[in-house]
Design a protein around this motif. Sequence first.
Motif, PDB file in Angstrom:
ATOM      1  N   VAL A  22      28.075  17.794 -29.625  1.00 32.84           N
ATOM      2  CA  VAL A  22      27.657  18.025 -31.009  1.00 32.84           C
ATOM      3  C   VAL A  22      26.954  19.382 -31.053  1.00 32.84           C
ATOM      4  O   VAL A  22      25.905  19.562 -30.436  1.00 32.84           O
ATOM      5  CB  VAL A  22      26.703  16.913 -31.510  1.00 32.84           C
ATOM      6  N   GLU A  23      27.549  20.306 -31.767  1.00 30.24           N
ATOM      7  CA  GLU A  23      26.988  21.650 -31.846  1.00 30.24           C
ATOM      8  C   GLU A  23      25.607  21.636 -32.490  1.00 30.24           C
ATOM      9  O   GLU A  23      25.383  20.969 -33.486  1.00 30.24           O
ATOM     10  CB  GLU A  23      27.904  22.543 -32.677  1.00 30.24           C
ATOM     11  N   GLU A  24      24.720  22.391 -31.905  1.00 32.21           N
ATOM     12  CA  GLU A  24      23.403  22.655 -32.458  1.00 32.21           C
ATOM     13  C   GLU A  24      22.587  21.403 -32.787  1.00 32.21           C
ATOM     14  O   GLU A  24      21.802  21.401 -33.732  1.00 32.21           O
ATOM     15  CB  GLU A  24      23.524  23.545 -33.694  1.00 32.21           C
ATOM     16  N   ALA A  25      22.780  20.349 -32.028  1.00 30.56           N
ATOM     17  CA  ALA A  25      21.950  19.155 -32.215  1.00 30.56           C
ATOM     18  C   ALA A  25      20.546  19.460 -31.716  1.00 30.56           C
ATOM     19  O   ALA A  25      20.370  20.104 -30.677  1.00 30.56           O
ATOM     20  CB  ALA A  25      22.533  17.962 -31.463  1.00 30.56           C
ATOM     21  N   ARG A  26      19.562  19.023 -32.454  1.00 29.12           N
ATOM     22  CA  ARG A  26      18.162  19.168 -32.056  1.00 29.12           C
ATOM     23  C   ARG A  26      17.689  17.809 -31.573  1.00 29.12           C
ATOM     24  O   ARG A  26      18.121  16.787 -32.095  1.00 29.12           O
ATOM     25  CB  ARG A  26      17.305  19.628 -33.242  1.00 29.12           C
ATOM     26  N   SER A  27      16.781  17.776 -30.620  1.00 23.14           N
ATOM     27  CA  SER A  27      16.317  16.507 -30.053  1.00 23.14           C
ATOM     28  C   SER A  27      14.811  16.344 -30.192  1.00 23.14           C
ATOM     29  O   SER A  27      14.057  17.300 -30.021  1.00 23.14           O
ATOM     30  CB  SER A  27      16.694  16.405 -28.576  1.00 23.14           C
ATOM     31  N   ILE A  28      14.431  15.106 -30.484  1.00 22.48           N
ATOM     32  CA  ILE A  28      13.030  14.697 -30.455  1.00 22.48           C
ATOM     33  C   ILE A  28      12.930  13.671 -29.345  1.00 22.48           C
ATOM     34  O   ILE A  28      13.510  12.588 -29.438  1.00 22.48           O
ATOM     35  CB  ILE A  28      12.591  14.062 -31.793  1.00 22.48           C
ATOM     36  N   GLU A  29      12.254  14.032 -28.268  1.00 19.77           N
ATOM     37  CA  GLU A  29      12.057  13.102 -27.162  1.00 19.77           C
ATOM     38  C   GLU A  29      10.673  12.493 -27.354  1.00 19.77           C
ATOM     39  O   GLU A  29       9.656  13.145 -27.108  1.00 19.77           O
ATOM     40  CB  GLU A  29      12.204  13.822 -25.832  1.00 19.77           C
ATOM     41  N   VAL A  30      10.659  11.259 -27.805  1.00 17.50           N
ATOM     42  CA  VAL A  30       9.416  10.632 -28.245  1.00 17.50           C
ATOM     43  C   VAL A  30       8.381  10.593 -27.131  1.00 17.50           C
ATOM     44  O   VAL A  30       7.192  10.810 -27.374  1.00 17.50           O
ATOM     45  CB  VAL A  30       9.691   9.222 -28.816  1.00 17.50           C
ATOM     46  N   TYR A  31       8.790  10.373 -25.895  1.00 15.90           N
ATOM     47  CA  TYR A  31       7.821  10.283 -24.802  1.00 15.90           C
ATOM     48  C   TYR A  31       7.105  11.601 -24.540  1.00 15.90           C
ATOM     49  O   TYR A  31       6.075  11.633 -23.875  1.00 15.90           O
ATOM     50  CB  TYR A  31       8.459   9.742 -23.519  1.00 15.90           C
ATOM     51  N   LYS A  32       7.625  12.698 -25.096  1.00 16.57           N
ATOM     52  CA  LYS A  32       6.975  13.992 -24.943  1.00 16.57           C
ATOM     53  C   LYS A  32       6.008  14.299 -26.098  1.00 16.57           C
ATOM     54  O   LYS A  32       5.284  15.284 -26.045  1.00 16.57           O
ATOM     55  CB  LYS A  32       8.019  15.101 -24.846  1.00 16.57           C
TER      56      LYS A  32
END
Length: 173
Positions: free
Chosen positions: A28-38
């Motif tokens: 998926v192009e340009e997907a942004r991620s939120i890693e909750v544990y961070k």
Amino acid sequence: MAHVVIINGTNSESSRIQGVQQYIEQHVEEARSIEVYKLPAQALVTADYTNEVIQAANRLIEQAQVIIILTPVYKASYTGILKTFLDLIPQKGLENKVILPIMVGGSAHHLLVIEYALKPVLSVLGATTILQGVYLIDQSIERTAHGFTIQEEARERLQSQLQKLRKEPIFLS
């Protein structure tokens, strides 16, 4: 292409969910991620909506057209850390967004956890377009020296749902 945000609700970098996130990010192009544990633990536990990091995560969600939610199955439900973050999303914060839930569990016994545990919470947050989720057995995701390998059948099911995302009207504009 639509703005895609991945919410990773695992609690560690070694989780097989990380392998699923990596797979999605590659497809998926340009997907942004939120890693909750961070995210800041104090802000999560105390529901601190004013925390700058939480506000930045919520802005990503606000700007997104597609939200992909990843979580392992713990005790026949999604993770507690994911719940603490979902509680910080504003009321109706998932309105007018396409949601794709993906869960990884230890056995097929919890196959319906997406329907009975996760989807009701997403609906309360305003989600009306929730695609059929993907439930993977953790044995289909192998840790290797170079990251993770996802078995072909699981990859095909993930790819099928990612292709359905591309057919959503928001991708046609």
